[in-house]
Design a protein around this motif. Structure first.
Motif, PDB file in Angstrom:
ATOM      1  N   ALA A   1       0.846  -1.187   0.000  1.00 18.19           N
ATOM      2  CA  ALA A   1       0.000   0.000   0.000  1.00 18.19           C
ATOM      3  C   ALA A   1       0.882   1.239   0.000  1.00 18.19           C
ATOM      4  CB  ALA A   1      -0.904   0.021   1.230  1.00 18.19           C
ATOM      5  N   GLU A   2       0.336   2.305  -0.602  1.00 21.11           N
ATOM      6  CA  GLU A   2       1.018   3.598  -0.510  1.00 21.11           C
ATOM      7  C   GLU A   2       0.325   4.432   0.547  1.00 21.11           C
ATOM      8  OE1 GLU A   2       1.188   5.984  -4.093  1.00 21.11           O
ATOM      9  OE2 GLU A   2       2.290   7.595  -3.068  1.00 21.11           O
ATOM     10  N   GLY A   3       1.104   4.973   1.468  1.00 19.89           N
ATOM     11  CA  GLY A   3       0.567   5.869   2.482  1.00 19.89           C
ATOM     12  C   GLY A   3       0.456   7.273   1.911  1.00 19.89           C
TER      13      GLY A   3
ATOM     14  N   ILE B   1       5.960   5.144   1.257  1.00 18.79           N
ATOM     15  CA  ILE B   1       5.615   6.538   1.589  1.00 18.79           C
ATOM     16  C   ILE B   1       6.365   7.486   0.659  1.00 18.79           C
ATOM     17  CG2 ILE B   1       4.964   6.201   4.001  1.00 18.79           C
ATOM     18  CD1 ILE B   1       7.822   7.349   4.646  1.00 18.79           C
ATOM     19  N   ASN B   2       5.854   8.697   0.593  1.00 15.27           N
ATOM     20  CA  ASN B   2       6.450   9.726  -0.265  1.00 15.27           C
ATOM     21  C   ASN B   2       7.435  10.573   0.526  1.00 15.27           C
ATOM     22  OD1 ASN B   2       4.681   9.621  -2.880  1.00 15.27           O
ATOM     23  ND2 ASN B   2       3.248   9.478  -1.158  1.00 15.27           N
ATOM     24  N   LEU B   3       8.581  10.830  -0.089  1.00 18.26           N
ATOM     25  CA  LEU B   3       9.559  11.726   0.528  1.00 18.26           C
ATOM     26  C   LEU B   3       9.703  12.974  -0.320  1.00 18.26           C
ATOM     27  CD1 LEU B   3      12.586   9.479   1.559  1.00 18.26           C
ATOM     28  CD2 LEU B   3      10.713  10.285   3.001  1.00 18.26           C
TER      29      LEU B   3
ATOM     30  N   LEU C   1      10.488   3.716  -0.026  1.00 21.46           N
ATOM     31  CA  LEU C   1      10.493   5.174  -0.064  1.00 21.46           C
ATOM     32  C   LEU C   1      10.355   5.637  -1.509  1.00 21.46           C
ATOM     33  CD1 LEU C   1      13.430   5.740   2.468  1.00 21.46           C
ATOM     34  CD2 LEU C   1      10.969   5.680   2.932  1.00 21.46           C
ATOM     35  N   GLU C   2       9.374   6.505  -1.757  1.00 20.36           N
ATOM     36  CA  GLU C   2       9.148   7.024  -3.104  1.00 20.36           C
ATOM     37  C   GLU C   2       9.756   8.413  -3.221  1.00 20.36           C
ATOM     38  OE1 GLU C   2       5.075   6.945  -4.332  1.00 20.36           O
ATOM     39  OE2 GLU C   2       4.815   4.827  -3.824  1.00 20.36           O
ATOM     40  N   VAL C   3      10.582   8.588  -4.237  1.00 19.25           N
ATOM     41  CA  VAL C   3      11.157   9.913  -4.500  1.00 19.25           C
ATOM     42  C   VAL C   3      10.938  10.249  -5.971  1.00 19.25           C
ATOM     43  CG1 VAL C   3      12.926   9.672  -2.709  1.00 19.25           C
ATOM     44  CG2 VAL C   3      13.463   9.016  -5.068  1.00 19.25           C
TER      45      VAL C   3
ATOM     46  N   ILE D   1      10.944   5.195  -7.799  1.00 18.79           N
ATOM     47  CA  ILE D   1      10.872   6.517  -8.425  1.00 18.79           C
ATOM     48  C   ILE D   1       9.420   6.801  -8.787  1.00 18.79           C
ATOM     49  CG2 ILE D   1      11.679   8.009 -10.273  1.00 18.79           C
ATOM     50  CD1 ILE D   1      14.192   6.452 -10.409  1.00 18.79           C
ATOM     51  N   ASP D   2       8.907   7.880  -8.204  1.00 22.70           N
ATOM     52  CA  ASP D   2       7.510   8.279  -8.379  1.00 22.70           C
ATOM     53  C   ASP D   2       7.357   9.082  -9.675  1.00 22.70           C
ATOM     54  OD1 ASP D   2       4.888   8.487  -7.639  1.00 22.70           O
ATOM     55  OD2 ASP D   2       5.243   9.722  -5.868  1.00 22.70           O
ATOM     56  N   ASP D   3       6.168   9.020 -10.258  1.00 29.12           N
ATOM     57  CA  ASP D   3       5.840   9.826 -11.450  1.00 29.12           C
ATOM     58  C   ASP D   3       6.896   9.649 -12.535  1.00 29.12           C
ATOM     59  OD1 ASP D   3       3.944  10.756  -9.662  1.00 29.12           O
ATOM     60  OD2 ASP D   3       4.929  12.669  -9.318  1.00 29.12           O
TER      61      ASP D   3
ATOM     62  N   LEU E   1      10.065   1.407 -10.639  1.00 25.71           N
ATOM     63  CA  LEU E   1       9.646   2.619 -11.340  1.00 25.71           C
ATOM     64  C   LEU E   1       8.126   2.692 -11.271  1.00 25.71           C
ATOM     65  CD1 LEU E   1      11.858   2.453 -14.597  1.00 25.71           C
ATOM     66  CD2 LEU E   1      12.376   3.561 -12.400  1.00 25.71           C
ATOM     67  N   LYS E   2       7.602   3.816 -10.805  1.00 27.18           N
ATOM     68  CA  LYS E   2       6.152   4.003 -10.795  1.00 27.18           C
ATOM     69  C   LYS E   2       5.758   4.772 -12.045  1.00 27.18           C
ATOM     70  CE  LYS E   2       3.717   4.258  -7.111  1.00 27.18           C
ATOM     71  NZ  LYS E   2       3.038   4.726  -5.864  1.00 27.18           N
ATOM     72  N   ILE E   3       5.031   4.098 -12.917  1.00 27.13           N
ATOM     73  CA  ILE E   3       4.623   4.696 -14.195  1.00 27.13           C
ATOM     74  C   ILE E   3       3.500   5.686 -13.937  1.00 27.13           C
ATOM     75  CG2 ILE E   3       3.682   4.205 -16.489  1.00 27.13           C
ATOM     76  CD1 ILE E   3       4.886   1.353 -16.170  1.00 27.13           C
TER      77      ILE E   3
ATOM     78  N   ALA F   1       2.195   0.526 -12.190  1.00 28.19           N
ATOM     79  CA  ALA F   1       1.431   1.549 -12.908  1.00 28.19           C
ATOM     80  C   ALA F   1       0.440   2.201 -11.956  1.00 28.19           C
ATOM     81  CB  ALA F   1       0.709   0.936 -14.099  1.00 28.19           C
ATOM     82  N   GLU F   2       0.416   3.534 -11.975  1.00 27.26           N
ATOM     83  CA  GLU F   2      -0.442   4.307 -11.071  1.00 27.26           C
ATOM     84  C   GLU F   2      -1.687   4.800 -11.789  1.00 27.26           C
ATOM     85  OE1 GLU F   2       1.451   7.042  -8.150  1.00 27.26           O
ATOM     86  OE2 GLU F   2       2.498   7.647  -9.963  1.00 27.26           O
ATOM     87  N   GLY F   3      -2.723   5.016 -11.026  1.00 27.96           N
ATOM     88  CA  GLY F   3      -3.923   5.654 -11.572  1.00 27.96           C
ATOM     89  C   GLY F   3      -4.676   4.767 -12.543  1.00 27.96           C
TER      90      GLY F   3
HETATM   91 CA    CA Z   1       3.699   8.588  -4.597  1.00 27.86          CA
END
Ligand code: CA
Ligand code: C2E
Ligand code: CA
Ligand code: CA
Length: 278
Positions: A57-59, A115-117, A147-149, A177-179, A198-200, A234-236
Protein backbone atom coordinates in the motif's frame (compact mmCIF):
# COMPACT_ATOMS: atom_id res chain seq x y z
CA UNK A 1 7.72 54.21 2.92
CA UNK A 2 4.05 54.94 3.25
CA UNK A 3 3.81 55.90 -0.41
CA UNK A 4 5.73 52.81 -1.51
CA UNK A 5 3.32 50.71 0.49
CA UNK A 6 0.37 52.30 -1.18
CA UNK A 7 1.96 51.85 -4.60
CA UNK A 8 2.66 48.19 -3.90
CA UNK A 9 -0.85 47.62 -2.82
CA UNK A 10 -2.09 48.33 -6.33
CA UNK A 11 -0.34 45.22 -7.62
CA UNK A 12 -2.52 42.99 -5.49
CA UNK A 13 -5.50 42.00 -7.56
CA UNK A 14 -8.39 40.46 -5.62
CA UNK A 15 -7.29 37.04 -6.96
CA UNK A 16 -3.70 37.42 -5.73
CA UNK A 17 -5.00 38.74 -2.46
CA UNK A 18 -7.19 35.70 -1.97
CA UNK A 19 -4.33 33.33 -2.70
CA UNK A 20 -1.98 35.17 -0.36
CA UNK A 21 -4.44 35.03 2.51
CA UNK A 22 -5.20 31.35 1.85
CA UNK A 23 -1.53 30.68 2.08
CA UNK A 24 -1.18 32.61 5.31
CA UNK A 25 -4.09 30.65 6.73
CA UNK A 26 -2.44 27.37 5.71
CA UNK A 27 0.89 28.39 7.20
CA UNK A 28 -0.43 29.34 10.59
CA UNK A 29 -2.83 26.38 10.86
CA UNK A 30 -0.47 23.72 9.56
CA UNK A 31 1.73 24.45 12.56
CA UNK A 32 -1.02 23.17 14.83
CA UNK A 33 -2.29 20.37 12.62
CA UNK A 34 0.45 17.97 13.65
CA UNK A 35 0.25 18.73 17.37
CA UNK A 36 -3.56 18.53 17.34
CA UNK A 37 -3.60 15.12 15.59
CA UNK A 38 -5.29 16.46 12.49
CA UNK A 39 -3.00 14.59 10.11
CA UNK A 40 -3.87 11.06 8.97
CA UNK A 41 -2.11 8.58 6.77
CA UNK A 42 -4.50 6.85 4.38
CA UNK A 43 -3.58 3.71 2.48
CA UNK A 44 -4.12 2.83 -1.16
CA UNK A 45 -3.71 -0.86 -2.05
CA UNK A 46 -1.11 -2.07 -4.53
CA UNK A 47 -1.63 -5.35 -6.38
CA UNK A 48 0.60 -7.76 -8.25
CA UNK A 49 -0.78 -8.09 -11.79
CA UNK A 50 -0.07 -11.78 -11.48
CA UNK A 51 -3.04 -13.26 -9.61
CA UNK A 52 -4.29 -9.80 -8.53
CA UNK A 53 -2.68 -10.39 -5.17
CA UNK A 54 -2.50 -7.56 -2.60
CA UNK A 55 1.21 -6.89 -2.08
CA UNK A 56 1.39 -3.48 -0.46
CA UNK A 57 0.00 0.00 0.00
CA UNK A 58 1.02 3.60 -0.51
CA UNK A 59 0.57 5.87 2.48
CA UNK A 60 -0.98 9.19 1.46
CA UNK A 61 -1.21 12.13 3.81
CA UNK A 62 -4.56 13.70 4.70
CA UNK A 63 -5.33 16.77 6.81
CA UNK A 64 -8.71 16.48 8.47
CA UNK A 65 -9.77 19.74 10.11
CA UNK A 66 -11.77 19.62 13.30
CA UNK A 67 -14.83 20.83 11.36
CA UNK A 68 -14.54 17.69 9.23
CA UNK A 69 -13.23 19.33 6.06
CA UNK A 70 -10.33 17.61 4.34
CA UNK A 71 -7.44 19.53 2.85
CA UNK A 72 -5.70 17.58 0.07
CA UNK A 73 -1.91 17.10 0.22
CA UNK A 74 -1.42 18.94 -3.07
CA UNK A 75 -2.51 22.07 -1.23
CA UNK A 76 -0.54 21.88 2.00
CA UNK A 77 2.63 19.91 1.12
CA UNK A 78 4.10 22.84 -0.88
CA UNK A 79 3.46 25.11 2.11
CA UNK A 80 5.06 22.54 4.43
CA UNK A 81 8.10 22.43 2.14
CA UNK A 82 8.50 26.20 2.02
CA UNK A 83 8.16 26.66 5.77
CA UNK A 84 10.34 23.73 6.82
CA UNK A 85 7.34 22.06 8.47
CA UNK A 86 7.87 19.15 6.08
CA UNK A 87 10.66 17.95 8.40
CA UNK A 88 8.48 17.20 11.45
CA UNK A 89 5.54 16.20 9.23
CA UNK A 90 7.72 13.88 7.15
CA UNK A 91 9.10 12.31 10.30
CA UNK A 92 5.56 11.73 11.56
CA UNK A 93 4.65 10.03 8.25
CA UNK A 94 7.66 7.75 8.58
CA UNK A 95 6.76 6.79 12.15
CA UNK A 96 3.08 6.31 11.29
CA UNK A 97 3.94 4.10 8.30
CA UNK A 98 6.14 1.90 10.51
CA UNK A 99 3.48 1.73 13.24
CA UNK A 100 0.87 0.60 10.71
CA UNK A 101 3.28 -1.83 9.02
CA UNK A 102 3.91 -3.44 12.42
CA UNK A 103 0.17 -3.73 13.10
CA UNK A 104 -0.40 -5.35 9.69
CA UNK A 105 2.36 -7.85 10.43
CA UNK A 106 0.74 -8.62 13.80
CA UNK A 107 -2.55 -9.25 11.96
CA UNK A 108 -0.81 -11.64 9.58
CA UNK A 109 -0.37 -9.28 6.61
CA UNK A 110 3.32 -8.52 6.04
CA UNK A 111 2.75 -5.95 3.28
CA UNK A 112 5.13 -3.46 1.69
CA UNK A 113 4.29 0.05 2.87
CA UNK A 114 5.44 2.87 0.59
CA UNK A 115 5.62 6.54 1.59
CA UNK A 116 6.45 9.73 -0.26
CA UNK A 117 9.56 11.73 0.53
CA UNK A 118 10.04 15.38 -0.36
CA UNK A 119 13.28 16.49 -1.95
CA UNK A 120 13.62 18.84 1.02
CA UNK A 121 13.75 15.86 3.40
CA UNK A 122 16.63 14.30 1.52
CA UNK A 123 18.68 17.47 1.39
CA UNK A 124 18.93 17.57 5.17
CA UNK A 125 21.21 15.21 7.11
CA UNK A 126 19.76 12.53 9.36
CA UNK A 127 17.05 10.97 7.18
CA UNK A 128 18.63 7.50 7.17
CA UNK A 129 18.98 7.73 10.98
CA UNK A 130 15.27 8.50 11.33
CA UNK A 131 14.35 5.58 9.08
CA UNK A 132 16.53 3.28 11.20
CA UNK A 133 15.01 4.73 14.37
CA UNK A 134 11.38 4.12 13.37
CA UNK A 135 12.02 0.65 11.94
CA UNK A 136 13.65 -0.33 15.22
CA UNK A 137 11.00 1.38 17.37
CA UNK A 138 8.24 -0.79 15.86
CA UNK A 139 10.43 -3.79 15.02
CA UNK A 140 9.54 -3.63 11.34
CA UNK A 141 11.86 -5.41 8.89
CA UNK A 142 13.41 -2.93 6.43
CA UNK A 143 12.07 -4.93 3.49
CA UNK A 144 8.52 -3.88 4.48
CA UNK A 145 9.29 -0.21 3.83
CA UNK A 146 9.57 1.54 0.47
CA UNK A 147 10.49 5.17 -0.06
CA UNK A 148 9.15 7.02 -3.10
CA UNK A 149 11.16 9.91 -4.50
CA UNK A 150 10.83 11.91 -7.70
CA UNK A 151 13.45 12.07 -10.41
CA UNK A 152 14.58 15.56 -9.40
CA UNK A 153 15.93 14.15 -6.12
CA UNK A 154 18.16 11.72 -7.99
CA UNK A 155 19.45 14.44 -10.31
CA UNK A 156 20.89 16.14 -7.23
CA UNK A 157 24.53 15.12 -7.30
CA UNK A 158 25.26 16.08 -3.69
CA UNK A 159 27.21 13.67 -1.51
CA UNK A 160 24.40 13.99 1.03
CA UNK A 161 21.81 12.36 -1.20
CA UNK A 162 24.25 9.70 -2.42
CA UNK A 163 25.29 8.90 1.16
CA UNK A 164 21.71 8.66 2.36
CA UNK A 165 20.77 6.26 -0.43
CA UNK A 166 23.82 4.14 0.19
CA UNK A 167 22.84 3.76 3.84
CA UNK A 168 19.21 2.99 3.06
CA UNK A 169 20.40 0.37 0.63
CA UNK A 170 22.60 -1.25 3.27
CA UNK A 171 19.61 -1.33 5.59
CA UNK A 172 17.50 -3.05 2.95
CA UNK A 173 14.84 -0.36 2.48
CA UNK A 174 13.33 -0.31 -1.02
CA UNK A 175 13.48 2.76 -3.25
CA UNK A 176 10.92 3.68 -5.91
CA UNK A 177 10.87 6.52 -8.42
CA UNK A 178 7.51 8.28 -8.38
CA UNK A 179 5.84 9.83 -11.45
CA UNK A 180 8.52 8.23 -13.58
CA UNK A 181 8.93 9.80 -17.02
CA UNK A 182 7.38 13.15 -16.15
CA UNK A 183 10.53 14.82 -14.84
CA UNK A 184 14.02 14.94 -16.24
CA UNK A 185 15.05 13.40 -19.51
CA UNK A 186 18.48 12.27 -18.37
CA UNK A 187 18.48 8.75 -17.03
CA UNK A 188 22.11 8.78 -15.90
CA UNK A 189 21.01 8.68 -12.27
CA UNK A 190 19.83 5.12 -12.79
CA UNK A 191 23.49 4.12 -12.91
CA UNK A 192 24.36 5.94 -9.69
CA UNK A 193 21.50 4.78 -7.51
CA UNK A 194 20.02 1.41 -6.85
CA UNK A 195 16.36 1.74 -7.65
CA UNK A 196 13.96 -1.12 -7.03
CA UNK A 197 10.88 0.15 -8.75
CA UNK A 198 9.65 2.62 -11.34
CA UNK A 199 6.15 4.00 -10.80
CA UNK A 200 4.62 4.70 -14.20
CA UNK A 201 2.77 7.99 -14.03
CA UNK A 202 -1.00 8.04 -14.50
CA UNK A 203 -0.69 10.18 -17.65
CA UNK A 204 0.99 7.26 -19.46
CA UNK A 205 -1.63 4.85 -18.18
CA UNK A 206 -4.38 7.09 -19.55
CA UNK A 207 -2.75 7.26 -22.97
CA UNK A 208 -2.74 3.44 -23.11
CA UNK A 209 -6.40 3.47 -24.04
CA UNK A 210 -7.22 7.00 -25.25
CA UNK A 211 -5.58 6.37 -28.61
CA UNK A 212 -2.91 9.07 -28.29
CA UNK A 213 0.35 7.15 -28.28
CA UNK A 214 -1.15 3.71 -27.76
CA UNK A 215 0.98 3.12 -24.70
CA UNK A 216 4.35 3.44 -26.41
CA UNK A 217 5.82 5.20 -23.38
CA UNK A 218 4.48 2.70 -20.85
CA UNK A 219 5.87 -0.06 -23.06
CA UNK A 220 9.29 1.61 -23.25
CA UNK A 221 9.43 2.12 -19.47
CA UNK A 222 8.49 -1.50 -18.78
CA UNK A 223 11.08 -2.75 -21.27
CA UNK A 224 13.82 -0.61 -19.79
CA UNK A 225 12.93 -1.58 -16.23
CA UNK A 226 13.09 -5.24 -17.14
CA UNK A 227 16.54 -4.98 -18.68
CA UNK A 228 17.77 -3.06 -15.62
CA UNK A 229 16.10 -5.58 -13.29
CA UNK A 230 13.71 -3.09 -11.78
CA UNK A 231 10.05 -3.61 -11.01
CA UNK A 232 7.27 -1.53 -12.54
CA UNK A 233 4.09 -0.30 -10.90
CA UNK A 234 1.43 1.55 -12.91
CA UNK A 235 -0.44 4.31 -11.07
CA UNK A 236 -3.92 5.65 -11.57
CA UNK A 237 -5.37 2.53 -13.17
CA UNK A 238 -9.10 3.13 -13.41
CA UNK A 239 -10.40 0.62 -15.96
CA UNK A 240 -10.18 -3.08 -16.75
CA UNK A 241 -9.06 -2.09 -20.24
CA UNK A 242 -6.03 -0.29 -18.79
CA UNK A 243 -5.33 -3.22 -16.47
CA UNK A 244 -5.42 -5.63 -19.42
CA UNK A 245 -3.13 -3.45 -21.52
CA UNK A 246 -0.58 -3.16 -18.72
CA UNK A 247 -0.74 -6.89 -18.03
CA UNK A 248 0.01 -7.59 -21.70
CA UNK A 249 2.99 -5.22 -21.59
CA UNK A 250 4.37 -7.13 -18.60
CA UNK A 251 3.84 -4.51 -15.90
CA UNK A 252 4.42 -6.04 -12.44
CA UNK A 253 2.06 -4.10 -10.19
CA UNK A 254 -1.07 -1.96 -10.34
CA UNK A 255 -2.43 0.83 -8.15
CA UNK A 256 -5.58 2.83 -8.85
CA UNK A 257 -9.27 3.40 -8.29
CA UNK A 258 -10.09 0.20 -10.23
CA UNK A 259 -8.73 -1.93 -7.39
CA UNK A 260 -8.96 0.41 -4.41
CA UNK A 261 -8.99 4.05 -3.37
CA UNK A 262 -6.88 5.50 -0.58
CA UNK A 263 -8.69 4.71 2.71
CA UNK A 264 -8.26 5.29 6.45
CA UNK A 265 -6.09 2.68 8.16
CA UNK A 266 -8.80 0.60 9.88
CA UNK A 267 -10.65 0.32 6.59
CA UNK A 268 -7.46 -0.77 4.87
CA UNK A 269 -6.73 -3.40 7.53
CA UNK A 270 -10.21 -4.85 6.97
CA UNK A 271 -9.61 -4.70 3.21
CA UNK A 272 -6.35 -6.64 3.64
CA UNK A 273 -8.12 -9.26 5.77
CA UNK A 274 -10.80 -9.75 3.09
CA UNK A 275 -8.15 -10.07 0.37
CA UNK A 276 -6.28 -12.67 2.39
CA UNK A 277 -9.51 -14.67 2.79
CA UNK A 278 -10.15 -14.88 -0.98
CA1 CA B 1 3.70 8.59 -4.60
P1 C2E C 1 1.42 10.80 -5.75
O1 C2E C 1 2.47 10.29 -4.84
O2 C2E C 1 1.70 10.73 -7.23
O3 C2E C 1 0.11 10.03 -5.35
C1 C2E C 1 -0.86 9.58 -6.26
C2 C2E C 1 -2.09 10.46 -6.25
O4 C2E C 1 -3.03 9.96 -7.19
C3 C2E C 1 -2.81 10.47 -4.91
O5 C2E C 1 -3.37 11.77 -4.74
C4 C2E C 1 -3.91 9.42 -5.12
O6 C2E C 1 -5.02 9.60 -4.26
C5 C2E C 1 -4.26 9.66 -6.57
N1 C2E C 1 -4.79 8.47 -7.22
C6 C2E C 1 -4.60 7.17 -6.91
N2 C2E C 1 -5.23 6.34 -7.76
C7 C2E C 1 -5.86 7.13 -8.67
C8 C2E C 1 -6.70 6.85 -9.81
O7 C2E C 1 -6.99 5.71 -10.18
N3 C2E C 1 -7.15 7.94 -10.50
C9 C2E C 1 -6.85 9.23 -10.13
N4 C2E C 1 -7.36 10.22 -10.84
N5 C2E C 1 -6.06 9.51 -9.05
C10 C2E C 1 -5.57 8.47 -8.33
P2 C2E C 1 -3.28 12.51 -3.33
O8 C2E C 1 -3.54 11.52 -2.23
O9 C2E C 1 -4.15 13.72 -3.43
O10 C2E C 1 -1.77 12.96 -3.23
C11 C2E C 1 -1.26 13.95 -4.08
C12 C2E C 1 0.24 14.06 -3.95
O11 C2E C 1 0.61 14.58 -2.66
C13 C2E C 1 0.98 12.74 -4.06
O12 C2E C 1 1.09 12.36 -5.42
C14 C2E C 1 2.29 13.08 -3.41
O13 C2E C 1 3.15 13.70 -4.32
C15 C2E C 1 1.89 14.09 -2.34
N6 C2E C 1 1.87 13.42 -1.03
C16 C2E C 1 0.89 12.67 -0.46
N7 C2E C 1 1.25 12.22 0.77
C17 C2E C 1 2.51 12.70 0.99
C18 C2E C 1 3.46 12.59 2.07
O14 C2E C 1 3.24 11.91 3.09
N8 C2E C 1 4.66 13.24 1.92
C19 C2E C 1 4.95 13.97 0.80
N9 C2E C 1 6.15 14.58 0.73
N10 C2E C 1 4.10 14.08 -0.25
C20 C2E C 1 2.89 13.46 -0.15
CA1 CA D 1 2.85 9.28 -8.44
CA1 CA E 1 2.45 13.09 -8.33
Amino acid sequence: AKEAGRANHQFFTPELNKRASERMWLESNLRHALADNELELHFQPQFAVDGRRLVGAEGLLRWRRRDGTMIPPGQFIPVAEDTGLIQPIGDWVLGEACRRAADLIARGHPLLIAINLSAVQLRRPGLADRVAFWLDAYKVPARCLELEVTESVLMDDSDMVAGTFARLREMGVALAIDDFGTGYSSLSYLKRFRVDKLKIDRSFVTSLTDGSDGGAIAEAIIGMARSLRMQTLAEGVETEEQFGGLARLGCDQIQGYLLGRPMPYEEFAAFAARQAAV
